[in-house]
Write a protein that holds these residues in place. Structure first.
Motif, PDB file in Angstrom:
ATOM      1  N   THR A  23      14.967  41.750  32.432  1.00 29.81           N
ATOM      2  CA  THR A  23      15.703  40.545  32.045  1.00 29.81           C
ATOM      3  C   THR A  23      14.925  39.269  32.356  1.00 29.81           C
ATOM      4  O   THR A  23      14.864  38.363  31.532  1.00 29.81           O
ATOM      5  CB  THR A  23      17.065  40.512  32.765  1.00 29.81           C
ATOM      6  N   CYS A  24      14.318  39.192  33.571  1.00 24.52           N
ATOM      7  CA  CYS A  24      13.712  37.913  33.979  1.00 24.52           C
ATOM      8  C   CYS A  24      12.253  38.010  34.405  1.00 24.52           C
ATOM      9  O   CYS A  24      11.610  36.980  34.605  1.00 24.52           O
ATOM     10  CB  CYS A  24      14.529  37.302  35.110  1.00 24.52           C
ATOM     11  N   CYS A  75      11.614  43.342  36.437  1.00 21.15           N
ATOM     12  CA  CYS A  75      12.948  43.175  35.844  1.00 21.15           C
ATOM     13  C   CYS A  75      12.816  42.895  34.346  1.00 21.15           C
ATOM     14  O   CYS A  75      12.149  41.942  33.953  1.00 21.15           O
ATOM     15  CB  CYS A  75      13.691  42.031  36.531  1.00 21.15           C
ATOM     16  N   HIS A  91      19.910  40.767  38.594  1.00 24.07           N
ATOM     17  CA  HIS A  91      20.315  41.258  37.275  1.00 24.07           C
ATOM     18  C   HIS A  91      20.700  42.731  37.294  1.00 24.07           C
ATOM     19  O   HIS A  91      20.750  43.373  36.234  1.00 24.07           O
ATOM     20  CB  HIS A  91      19.173  41.035  36.274  1.00 24.07           C
TER      21      HIS A  91
HETATM   22 ZN    ZN Z   1      16.000  39.774  36.944  1.00 31.67          ZN
END
Ligand code: ZN
Length: 126
Positions: A103-104, A101, A123
């Motif tokens: 984002t994270c 991911c 996300h």
């Molecule tokens: Zn994520």
């Protein structure tokens, strides 16, 4: 990438992230830095450590990042003069980004929407 994560990576890999407007006026990195999400910071940290190891222990060229960005859901890491083993490391990181991911950093998958991106389920809507 957030200023905090960017500073963390630049501090840990000062030679790889050394391009400036003065030294590399045509490199996007000199102007825009790391153009991807925080979720890939760990992946970039691993990649840079391995690239630097090739230089220190196997005499490979010093890598200087010219552009680091997201494209089609994967990380793109452009540098001049990569040795074959360093090129393989970059390709492995690009492949790993497709299941991480952006984002994270959790396990994720390519999501095909308006833009292709790599996200975990939490996300997916980012
Ligand atoms: Zn994520």
């Amino acid at each position: 990438m957030s200023p905090e994560k960017s500073a963390f990576l630049r501090e840990r890999h000062p030679l790889i992230f050394s391009a400036t407007k003065q030294s590399h006026p045509h490199a996007p990195f000199s102007y825009w830095g790391l153009q991807c999400g925080d979720g890939w910071a760990g992946l970039l940290d691993d990649l840079c450590r391995q690239l630097q190891c090739e230089t220190a222990e196997n005499g490979a060229p010093q890598v200087v990042a010219l552009q680091v960005k997201e494209k089609f859901g994967a990380i793109r890491f452009y540098a001049a003069d990569l040795a074959a083993r360093q090129r393989n490391l970059v390709q492995a990181a690009e492949a790993a980004s497709k299941t991480t991911c952006e984002t994270c950093g959790a396990p994720g998958a390519l999501i095909d929407g308006l833009w292709v991106k790599t996200r975990c389920t939490a996300h997916a809507a980012d």
